[in-house]
Design an enzyme around this catalytic site. Structure first.
Site, PDB file in Angstrom:
ATOM      1  N   GLU A  28      -9.673  -5.375 -20.775  1.00 61.05           N
ATOM      2  CA  GLU A  28      -8.419  -6.074 -21.054  1.00 61.05           C
ATOM      3  C   GLU A  28      -7.343  -5.606 -20.070  1.00 61.05           C
ATOM      4  O   GLU A  28      -7.203  -4.401 -19.826  1.00 61.05           O
ATOM      5  CB  GLU A  28      -7.985  -5.785 -22.496  1.00 61.05           C
ATOM      6  N   LEU A  68     -10.499  -8.037 -12.584  1.00 61.20           N
ATOM      7  CA  LEU A  68     -11.928  -7.741 -12.405  1.00 61.20           C
ATOM      8  C   LEU A  68     -12.706  -8.180 -13.648  1.00 61.20           C
ATOM      9  O   LEU A  68     -12.175  -8.179 -14.759  1.00 61.20           O
ATOM     10  CB  LEU A  68     -12.106  -6.240 -12.159  1.00 61.20           C
ATOM     11  N   GLY A  77       0.777  -1.235   0.000  1.00 63.52           N
ATOM     12  CA  GLY A  77       0.000   0.000   0.000  1.00 63.52           C
ATOM     13  C   GLY A  77       0.808   1.285   0.000  1.00 63.52           C
ATOM     14  O   GLY A  77       0.340   2.307   0.513  1.00 63.52           O
ATOM     15  N   THR A  78       1.991   1.273  -0.635  1.00 67.57           N
ATOM     16  CA  THR A  78       2.730   2.542  -0.685  1.00 67.57           C
ATOM     17  C   THR A  78       2.057   3.531  -1.643  1.00 67.57           C
ATOM     18  O   THR A  78       2.065   4.739  -1.401  1.00 67.57           O
ATOM     19  CB  THR A  78       4.206   2.348  -1.082  1.00 67.57           C
ATOM     20  N   HIS A  94       0.273   1.026 -13.320  1.00 66.81           N
ATOM     21  CA  HIS A  94       1.051  -0.151 -13.721  1.00 66.81           C
ATOM     22  C   HIS A  94       2.514   0.269 -13.869  1.00 66.81           C
ATOM     23  O   HIS A  94       2.792   1.325 -14.448  1.00 66.81           O
ATOM     24  CB  HIS A  94       0.508  -0.727 -15.035  1.00 66.81           C
ATOM     25  N   GLU A 103       9.210   5.027  -6.935  1.00 67.67           N
ATOM     26  CA  GLU A 103       9.293   6.457  -6.565  1.00 67.67           C
ATOM     27  C   GLU A 103       8.543   7.321  -7.573  1.00 67.67           C
ATOM     28  O   GLU A 103       7.878   8.298  -7.195  1.00 67.67           O
ATOM     29  CB  GLU A 103      10.752   6.903  -6.512  1.00 67.67           C
ATOM     30  N   ARG A 133     -15.726 -15.285  -9.730  1.00 68.18           N
ATOM     31  CA  ARG A 133     -15.286 -13.892  -9.896  1.00 68.18           C
ATOM     32  C   ARG A 133     -16.475 -12.942  -9.840  1.00 68.18           C
ATOM     33  O   ARG A 133     -16.382 -11.845  -9.306  1.00 68.18           O
ATOM     34  CB  ARG A 133     -14.573 -13.724 -11.242  1.00 68.18           C
TER      35      ARG A 133
HETATM   36  C1  GAR Z   1       3.110  -1.109  -7.580  1.00 66.46           C
HETATM   37  O1  GAR Z   1       4.386  -1.126  -8.162  1.00 66.46           O
HETATM   38  C2  GAR Z   1       2.041  -1.144  -8.653  1.00 66.46           C
HETATM   39  O2  GAR Z   1       2.370  -0.400  -9.788  1.00 66.46           O
HETATM   40  C3  GAR Z   1       1.991  -2.610  -8.975  1.00 66.46           C
HETATM   41  O3  GAR Z   1       2.074  -3.239  -7.712  1.00 66.46           O
HETATM   42  C4  GAR Z   1       2.838  -2.419  -6.826  1.00 66.46           C
HETATM   43  C5  GAR Z   1       2.037  -2.185  -5.565  1.00 66.46           C
HETATM   44  O4  GAR Z   1       2.819  -1.553  -4.598  1.00 66.46           O
HETATM   45  N1  GAR Z   1       0.793  -2.945  -9.659  1.00 66.46           N
HETATM   46  C6  GAR Z   1       0.744  -3.872 -10.619  1.00 66.46           C
HETATM   47  O5  GAR Z   1       1.703  -4.514 -10.979  1.00 66.46           O
HETATM   48  C7  GAR Z   1      -0.640  -4.090 -11.219  1.00 66.46           C
HETATM   49  N2  GAR Z   1      -0.541  -4.575 -12.559  1.00 66.46           N
HETATM   50  P1  GAR Z   1       2.151  -0.827  -3.337  1.00 66.46           P
HETATM   51  O6  GAR Z   1       1.215  -1.845  -2.692  1.00 66.46           O
HETATM   52  O7  GAR Z   1       3.289  -0.501  -2.440  1.00 66.46           O
HETATM   53  O8  GAR Z   1       1.424   0.368  -3.836  1.00 66.46           O
END
Ligand code: GAR
Length: 215
Positions: free
Chosen positions: A143, A93, A12-13, A109, A172, A65
């Site tokens: 998609e 989803l 969750g950053t 992403h 970052e 789902r």
């Molecule tokens: C992040 O790097 C995000 O872009 C990626 O997961 C990480 C979550 O980090 N998401 C994906 O790869 C989705 N396709 P976080 O929990 O510290 O925010």
């Protein structure tokens, strides 16, 4: 105030970055709910620490789902949220859910989409030998990792990078652009026109990123 539900699966950053930007005076948005499909996600504790309501909706307890997504949908509506931010939410989803929330789901992403969608993108970026990667905030379409792009950041790939060092450098940049994108959407400056994003009064980057930068 735009009410936002943030969907997470882990640390969750990015959620934290969204919580922080919502505390800024010129962000007319508030996080109304954080949803995690994993009851032990660290991000749930970040939300609780910020006084944001949370719910764990454990996908393993649903037999389809569709029924899992129906529970997500109900939780978001109950919290009176109009927008969803996917922030490291690692569940696909359904098309029905995506269509119901069309142009109201943002995703981040960690690559320059449409290149390298899907899991383990950093390892594939390194394998491909590209020297610039980055991250993308976009409106989500059915998609995986597709949809109109709101913002991107370019991040250099260095010769000694492994997936971990590259992921950290890109993270970052994620923490810069996801809050920017949410603020722009909350301010009503973002429109989707013919599957492309138009941003009202945005200052565009003037610089070229070249990597390697010099020899
Ligand atoms: C992040 O790097 C995000 O872009 C990626 O997961 C990480 C979550 O980090 N998401 C994906 O790869 C989705 N396709 P976080 O929990 O510290 O925010």
């Amino acid at each position: 105030m735009m009410r936002v539900a943030v969907f997470i699966s882990g640390r969750g950053t990015n959620l934290q970055a969204l919580i922080n930007v919502c505390a800024e005076e010129d962000t007319p948005a508030e996080i109304g709910l954080v949803v995690s499909n994993r009851p032990d996600a660290q991000g749930l504790r970040r939300a609780a620490a910020a006084g944001v309501p949370t719910v764990a909706i454990d996908h393993t307890t649903y037999d389809s789902r569709a029924s899992f997504d129906a529970a997500l949908d109900a939780a978001v509506r109950r919290a009176r949220c109009s927008t969803i931010c996917l922030a490291g939410f690692m569940r696909v989803l359904t098309g029905d859910f995506m269509r119901a929330w069309r142009d109201r789901i943002l995703n981040i992403h960690p690559s320059l989409l449409p290149s390298f969608p899907g899991l383990n993108c950093h390892a594939r970026v390194i394998e491909a030998g590209v020297t610039i990667s980055g991250c993308t905030v976009h409106f989500a379409r059915p998609e995986l990792d597709s949809g109109p792009i709101v913002l991107q950041a370019a991040v250099p790939v260095l010769p000694d990078d492994d997936a971990g060092t590259l992921a950290a450098r890109i993270l970052e940049a994620e923490h810069r652009i996801y809050p920017m994108a949410l603020k722009l959407v909350a301010q009503g400056r973002v429109r989707v026109v013919s599957e492309r994003v138009r941003i009202h009064d945005a200052a565009m980057a003037g610089d070229v990123l070249v990597n390697p930068a010099g020899v």
